[in-house]
Design a protein around this motif. Sequence first.
Motif, PDB file in Angstrom:
ATOM      1  N   TYR A  27       0.656  -1.347  -0.077  1.00 47.66           N
ATOM      2  CA  TYR A  27       0.218   0.060   0.038  1.00 47.66           C
ATOM      3  C   TYR A  27       0.850   1.333  -0.234  1.00 47.66           C
ATOM      4  CZ  TYR A  27       1.160  -0.116   4.885  1.00 47.66           C
ATOM      5  OH  TYR A  27       1.757  -0.266   6.265  1.00 47.66           O
ATOM      6  N   ALA A  28       0.258   2.403  -0.429  1.00 47.43           N
ATOM      7  CA  ALA A  28       0.973   3.630  -0.508  1.00 47.43           C
ATOM      8  C   ALA A  28       1.049   4.311   1.216  1.00 47.43           C
ATOM      9  CB  ALA A  28       0.413   4.466  -1.497  1.00 47.43           C
ATOM     10  N   GLU A  29       2.143   4.973   1.222  1.00 44.69           N
ATOM     11  CA  GLU A  29       2.237   5.720   2.626  1.00 44.69           C
ATOM     12  C   GLU A  29       2.740   7.119   2.447  1.00 44.69           C
ATOM     13  OE1 GLU A  29       4.552   4.240   6.224  1.00 44.69           O
ATOM     14  OE2 GLU A  29       2.629   3.613   6.950  1.00 44.69           O
ATOM     15  N   PRO A 226       6.324  15.489  -2.454  1.00 45.60           N
ATOM     16  CA  PRO A 226       6.468  14.313  -3.160  1.00 45.60           C
ATOM     17  C   PRO A 226       7.511  13.116  -2.848  1.00 45.60           C
ATOM     18  CG  PRO A 226       6.185  16.296  -4.572  1.00 45.60           C
ATOM     19  CD  PRO A 226       6.362  16.939  -3.349  1.00 45.60           C
ATOM     20  N   ALA A 227       8.462  13.750  -2.285  1.00 47.93           N
ATOM     21  CA  ALA A 227       9.561  12.913  -2.052  1.00 47.93           C
ATOM     22  C   ALA A 227       9.248  11.881  -0.605  1.00 47.93           C
ATOM     23  CB  ALA A 227      10.814  13.662  -1.545  1.00 47.93           C
ATOM     24  N   ASN A 228       8.269  12.496  -0.036  1.00 45.40           N
ATOM     25  CA  ASN A 228       7.735  11.729   1.167  1.00 45.40           C
ATOM     26  C   ASN A 228       6.617  10.694   1.014  1.00 45.40           C
ATOM     27  OD1 ASN A 228       9.475  13.740   2.161  1.00 45.40           O
ATOM     28  ND2 ASN A 228       8.294  14.058   4.132  1.00 45.40           N
ATOM     29  N   ARG A 229       6.329  10.229  -0.306  1.00 43.09           N
ATOM     30  CA  ARG A 229       5.235   9.238  -0.740  1.00 43.09           C
ATOM     31  C   ARG A 229       6.122   7.975  -1.066  1.00 43.09           C
ATOM     32  NH1 ARG A 229       0.182  11.813  -3.154  1.00 43.09           N
ATOM     33  NH2 ARG A 229       0.400  14.254  -2.903  1.00 43.09           N
ATOM     34  N   LYS A 230       5.807   6.833  -0.542  1.00 42.26           N
ATOM     35  CA  LYS A 230       6.530   5.588  -0.719  1.00 42.26           C
ATOM     36  C   LYS A 230       5.538   4.468  -0.849  1.00 42.26           C
ATOM     37  CE  LYS A 230       7.106   5.438   4.282  1.00 42.26           C
ATOM     38  NZ  LYS A 230       8.197   5.231   5.391  1.00 42.26           N
ATOM     39  N   ALA A 231       6.070   3.482  -1.050  1.00 35.80           N
ATOM     40  CA  ALA A 231       5.171   2.213  -1.133  1.00 35.80           C
ATOM     41  C   ALA A 231       5.716   1.210  -0.101  1.00 35.80           C
ATOM     42  CB  ALA A 231       5.253   1.562  -2.697  1.00 35.80           C
ATOM     43  N   ARG A 232       4.788   0.451   0.790  1.00 33.40           N
ATOM     44  CA  ARG A 232       5.183  -0.406   1.730  1.00 33.40           C
ATOM     45  C   ARG A 232       4.826  -1.774   0.953  1.00 33.40           C
ATOM     46  NH1 ARG A 232       6.450   1.492   6.961  1.00 33.40           N
ATOM     47  NH2 ARG A 232       5.329  -0.212   7.952  1.00 33.40           N
ATOM     48  N   VAL A 296      10.685   6.981  -8.297  1.00 35.55           N
ATOM     49  CA  VAL A 296      12.142   7.766  -9.008  1.00 35.55           C
ATOM     50  C   VAL A 296      11.871   9.048  -9.336  1.00 35.55           C
ATOM     51  CG1 VAL A 296      13.719   7.503 -10.765  1.00 35.55           C
ATOM     52  CG2 VAL A 296      12.891   5.333  -9.762  1.00 35.55           C
ATOM     53  N   LYS A 297      10.683   9.470  -9.829  1.00 35.89           N
ATOM     54  CA  LYS A 297      10.196  10.879 -10.289  1.00 35.89           C
ATOM     55  C   LYS A 297       9.111  11.361  -9.349  1.00 35.89           C
ATOM     56  CE  LYS A 297      11.114   9.786 -15.075  1.00 35.89           C
ATOM     57  NZ  LYS A 297      10.641   9.670 -16.684  1.00 35.89           N
ATOM     58  N   ALA A 298       9.227  12.689  -9.244  1.00 34.73           N
ATOM     59  CA  ALA A 298       8.199  13.447  -8.337  1.00 34.73           C
ATOM     60  C   ALA A 298       6.967  13.464  -8.786  1.00 34.73           C
ATOM     61  CB  ALA A 298       8.820  14.780  -8.090  1.00 34.73           C
ATOM     62  N   GLU A 299       6.879  13.770 -10.204  1.00 32.52           N
ATOM     63  CA  GLU A 299       5.430  13.536 -10.792  1.00 32.52           C
ATOM     64  C   GLU A 299       5.032  12.401 -10.719  1.00 32.52           C
ATOM     65  OE1 GLU A 299       8.720  13.463 -14.142  1.00 32.52           O
ATOM     66  OE2 GLU A 299       8.296  14.360 -12.210  1.00 32.52           O
ATOM     67  N   ASP A 300       5.685  11.231 -10.613  1.00 33.07           N
ATOM     68  CA  ASP A 300       5.001   9.780 -10.627  1.00 33.07           C
ATOM     69  C   ASP A 300       4.669   9.674  -9.131  1.00 33.07           C
ATOM     70  OD1 ASP A 300       5.283   9.065 -12.946  1.00 33.07           O
ATOM     71  OD2 ASP A 300       7.311   8.136 -12.727  1.00 33.07           O
ATOM     72  N   ALA A 301       5.149  10.160  -8.034  1.00 33.52           N
ATOM     73  CA  ALA A 301       4.928  10.117  -6.562  1.00 33.52           C
ATOM     74  C   ALA A 301       3.492  10.804  -6.441  1.00 33.52           C
ATOM     75  CB  ALA A 301       5.974  10.646  -5.561  1.00 33.52           C
ATOM     76  N   GLU A 302       2.853  11.787  -7.328  1.00 30.49           N
ATOM     77  CA  GLU A 302       1.932  12.511  -7.053  1.00 30.49           C
ATOM     78  C   GLU A 302       0.800  11.598  -7.323  1.00 30.49           C
ATOM     79  OE1 GLU A 302       0.788  15.303  -5.983  1.00 30.49           O
ATOM     80  OE2 GLU A 302       2.909  16.500  -5.953  1.00 30.49           O
ATOM     81  N   ARG A 303       0.937  10.523  -8.013  1.00 28.38           N
ATOM     82  CA  ARG A 303       0.005   9.464  -8.536  1.00 28.38           C
ATOM     83  C   ARG A 303      -0.299   8.492  -7.336  1.00 28.38           C
ATOM     84  NH1 ARG A 303       2.853   7.244 -13.602  1.00 28.38           N
ATOM     85  NH2 ARG A 303       0.988   5.594 -13.379  1.00 28.38           N
ATOM     86  N   LEU A 304       0.525   8.532  -6.005  1.00 27.10           N
ATOM     87  CA  LEU A 304       0.390   7.542  -5.181  1.00 27.10           C
ATOM     88  C   LEU A 304      -0.476   8.503  -4.108  1.00 27.10           C
ATOM     89  CD1 LEU A 304       3.788   5.922  -4.578  1.00 27.10           C
ATOM     90  CD2 LEU A 304       1.709   5.003  -5.934  1.00 27.10           C
ATOM     91  N   HIS A 305      -1.463   7.759  -3.497  1.00 25.89           N
ATOM     92  CA  HIS A 305      -2.272   8.326  -2.374  1.00 25.89           C
ATOM     93  C   HIS A 305      -2.241   7.325  -1.189  1.00 25.89           C
ATOM     94  CE1 HIS A 305      -4.126  11.055  -5.387  1.00 25.89           C
ATOM     95  NE2 HIS A 305      -4.127   9.920  -5.975  1.00 25.89           N
ATOM     96  N   PRO A 306      -2.100   8.145  -0.090  1.00 23.34           N
ATOM     97  CA  PRO A 306      -1.963   7.142   1.368  1.00 23.34           C
ATOM     98  C   PRO A 306      -2.754   6.333   1.434  1.00 23.34           C
ATOM     99  CG  PRO A 306      -1.231   9.606   1.458  1.00 23.34           C
ATOM    100  CD  PRO A 306      -1.947   9.572   0.181  1.00 23.34           C
ATOM    101  N   GLY A 307      -2.532   4.895   1.839  1.00 25.34           N
ATOM    102  CA  GLY A 307      -3.566   3.998   2.001  1.00 25.34           C
ATOM    103  C   GLY A 307      -4.085   3.199   0.742  1.00 25.34           C
ATOM    104  N   GLN A 308      -3.432   3.779  -0.305  1.00 27.92           N
ATOM    105  CA  GLN A 308      -4.009   2.786  -1.638  1.00 27.92           C
ATOM    106  C   GLN A 308      -3.284   1.754  -1.890  1.00 27.92           C
ATOM    107  OE1 GLN A 308      -2.349   5.240  -5.039  1.00 27.92           O
ATOM    108  NE2 GLN A 308      -4.183   4.539  -6.359  1.00 27.92           N
ATOM    109  N   PRO A 309      -4.002   0.595  -2.110  1.00 30.92           N
ATOM    110  CA  PRO A 309      -3.345  -0.765  -2.388  1.00 30.92           C
ATOM    111  C   PRO A 309      -2.608  -0.562  -3.721  1.00 30.92           C
ATOM    112  CG  PRO A 309      -5.743  -0.895  -2.137  1.00 30.92           C
ATOM    113  CD  PRO A 309      -5.597   0.825  -2.353  1.00 30.92           C
TER     114      PRO A 309
END
Length: 314
Positions: A27-29, A226-232, A296-309
């Motif tokens: 999930y995204a965090e 954006p840099a603080n979005r990640k996948a777990r 890797v890219k900041a614009e891709d990080a914007e596509r992740l939303h916290p809690g998203q599977p």
Amino acid sequence: MKRILLLSIPALLAGCGDKPPEGWTGYAEAELVYIAPPVAGRLTTLAVRSGEAVTAGQALFQLDATPEIAADTEASARAQSARAQAADADKGRRLPELAVTKAQLDQARAAERLASIDLTRQQELLAKGFVAQARVDDAATVLAQARARVMELDAALQVGRLPARDDERNSARALAQAAESGRAQTAWRVEQKRQSAPMPARVQDVFLRPGEWVGAGQPVLALLPPANRKARFYVPQSAVGGLKLDAQVNLHCDGCGAAIPARISFIATGPEYTPPVIYSNQQRDKLVFLVEARPVKAEDAERLHPGQPLDVTP
């Protein structure tokens, strides 16, 4: 022939069951940045709203700074007064004051000349027998007094041109520095009443509204850079040994479109699930390790939303 096909079906199904998965689930965090003022005050202005994108340096909110502005004005006046006193200690007396002393010195010198002339005349009269010795002694005393007065005023004129004593000057400079430090403190408090975005981010949440009291260190809003979005995601123990930091993985999510390239930023050193001390083959299969990856890219990080599977593939 039919019997051979029927016998082979269980074997095929068993083979499919033993096939390892091609990816992992997660999930995204988000790692939020909480913006809080270091000083307390009433919230007067909120310049952003939840979900809004902000740039570095953009104003976020402001607290009532009326007491701090008044204190800053007072501290500024004190600092200016201390600077003036320190500068005055480095100078001598004012020119008009020196002019008064110089005029008195000129008068004393004129009196000295007159006393010297009178003493000479009295000595001549004494030699001719027209005056007594007492008259000569009196004239000599007046001349000595006039000369002492000249020396006194000349010394006063020299002292008037000198600055204050070293101790006084050092004390004045120390007071000026203390006043400047007080001015810097009040100016800092005024500045801290206005908070701006430390980096480009999106406003994740707003906790307070204008008119509410904000305590020192109490967050007013949270930013999500954006840099603080990640996948777990979780990797079984059979596959975690093949992963390394900075290795690239691909993130997949519903509605995200193309896969999001990411790099592994964290691999847990211990399992999330701990079975009994003696592991069997079946228990080892239950061990999973937490892994984190950042786009890797900041614009891709914007596509992740916290809690998203997410689905993660190597």
